[in-house]
Design a protein around this motif. Structure first.
Motif, mmCIF file in Angstrom:
data_model
loop_
_atom_site.group_PDB
_atom_site.id
_atom_site.type_symbol
_atom_site.label_atom_id
_atom_site.label_comp_id
_atom_site.label_asym_id
_atom_site.label_seq_id
_atom_site.Cartn_x
_atom_site.Cartn_y
_atom_site.Cartn_z
ATOM 1 N N UNK A 162 0.735 -1.252 -0.090
ATOM 2 C CA UNK A 162 -0.024 -0.097 0.053
ATOM 3 C C UNK A 162 0.925 1.290 -0.177
ATOM 4 N N UNK A 163 2.062 1.086 -0.499
ATOM 5 C CA UNK A 163 3.024 2.422 -0.397
ATOM 6 C C UNK A 163 2.368 3.576 -0.967
ATOM 7 N N UNK A 164 1.751 3.573 -2.260
ATOM 8 C CA UNK A 164 1.027 4.742 -2.891
ATOM 9 C C UNK A 164 0.081 5.237 -1.983
ATOM 10 N N UNK A 165 -0.718 4.409 -1.570
ATOM 11 C CA UNK A 165 -1.845 5.021 -0.695
ATOM 12 C C UNK A 165 -1.188 5.847 0.584
ATOM 13 N N UNK A 166 -0.118 5.194 1.004
ATOM 14 C CA UNK A 166 0.456 5.870 2.304
ATOM 15 C C UNK A 166 1.126 7.244 1.921
ATOM 16 N N UNK A 167 1.747 7.308 0.655
ATOM 17 C CA UNK A 167 2.151 8.395 0.022
ATOM 18 C C UNK A 167 1.341 9.498 -0.122
ATOM 19 N N UNK A 168 0.115 9.153 -0.782
ATOM 20 C CA UNK A 168 -0.953 10.144 -0.901
ATOM 21 C C UNK A 168 -1.418 10.696 0.247
ATOM 22 N N UNK A 169 -1.631 9.707 1.223
ATOM 23 C CA UNK A 169 -2.403 10.306 2.338
ATOM 24 C C UNK A 169 -1.499 11.215 3.157
#
Length: 326
Positions: A205-212
């Protein structure tokens, strides 16, 4: 012993006729009443052509059938049989042209055959490898970038995992193109919101973490993302090498002139950097007319539709790679 009688004036002129093997009469010549057997006229025995055979062919004794037969044989030997002119060549011209690739050659067919061969050799369980083979890109090396739109309208695509799924697919593609198997990610909205390097070691979930962690979502400034990618590539280890940019968006640029100018500048100054636009949204959305009509030589357009997660990996890769030929 009685003396040999001398020839009288009544001796026919046939005594001066030349032998049949030296004569060259026309095939159509008919024997005359005065033509006698040439062999007999010279006092030779008719051993070469028996009289019965001659008689059977001509219907009369002493005819010049041997000369006619030889003349006919000579005519047949020098004149090609009509059937020879109609005999087709061993290799028809169309087949030869397609095999040789010369004038009239079928290069497209050869390229398709090569792509099919590469696709068959690729790992059937690896959609990225299969898609690269089908596009004749097996063995190609390039830096891979992912640009993700963070305009306000993109919120649903982050919530349903579409942005994360695209990142995973891009990373799998980079595993074949980049020896480092790394994807440089650029998040943009009104400006560049953030950047990061995505690797195989990152959590799912790396992209979700960065986006958040990037805060408020804004507008859609294409030019900011294009310039960020070009700037990063200039500073890379291989600034002249090919780069594939998977540029995701769900709408048209809010400033079209700067967007077009940035792409034109990139095409002029960095022709090896290619932007493969991937659109999320309804197919009849007029906002995508900008990308549909885009004519810059360094960009292509693939519409992933309103539910991009429903696309198979193969469908996504085929769309991304369709216009890229480094």
């Amino acid at each position: 012993m009685a003396p040999e009688p001398e020839p009288t004036a009544e001796v026919p002129p046939a005594a001066e006729v030349t032998p049949a093997e030296e004569a060259a009469p026309e095939p159509e010549a008919e024997p005359t009443a005065e033509a006698t057997d040439p062999a007999a006229a010279d006092g030779e025995s008719p051993s070469e052509e028996p009289a019965p055979d001659n008689a059977s062919r001509t219907g009369g004794a002493g005819g010049n059938d041997q000369a006619e037969g030889e003349a006919e044989a000579e005519a047949q030997a020098t004149e090609p049989a009509p059937a020879d002119a109609e005999t087709p060549p061993e290799e028809p011209a169309p087949d030869n042209a397609s095999r040789t690739g010369g004038a009239g050659g079928n290069d497209q067919a050869e390229g398709e055959a090569e792509a099919e061969t590469q696709a068959q050799a690729a790992d059937p369980t690896d959609p990225a490898a299969t898609a690269l083979a089908a596009a004749q890109l097996t063995g190609t090396k390039a830096t891979v970038y992912l640009v993700l739109d963070r305009s306000a309208s993109m919120r649903p695509y982050y919530k349903d995992g579409s942005a994360q799924a695209l990142a995973d697919q891009t990373l799998a593609l980079a595993a074949h193109l980049d020896p480092a198997a790394t994807v440089h990610v650029v998040f943009f909205s009104t400006e560049v919101d953030g950047t990061a390097d995505l690797t195989q070691a990152d959590p799912e979930n790396r992209i979700d973490e960065l986006h958040a962690g990037l805060g408020r979502m804004g507008r859609t400034s294409y030019h900011a993302a294009v310039e960020a990618v070009v700037s990063h590539h200039e500073k890379s280890k291989d600034p002249k090498g090919p780069a594939l940019v998977v540029f995701q968006t769900d709408g048209a640029p809010d400033a079209k002139t700067p967007a077009t100018q940035s792409l034109n500048d990139a095409a002029k100054n960095h022709p090896t950097v290619f932007f493969s636009f991937v659109a999320f949204g309804e197919h009849d959305n007029k906002a995508f007319d900008y990308l549909r009509k885009l004519k810059t030589p360094n960009a292509s357009f693939f519409h992933a539709g309103p539910t991009p997660r429903e696309l198979t990996d193969t469908e996504l890769y085929e769309g991304v790679l369709a216009g890229w030929r480094p």
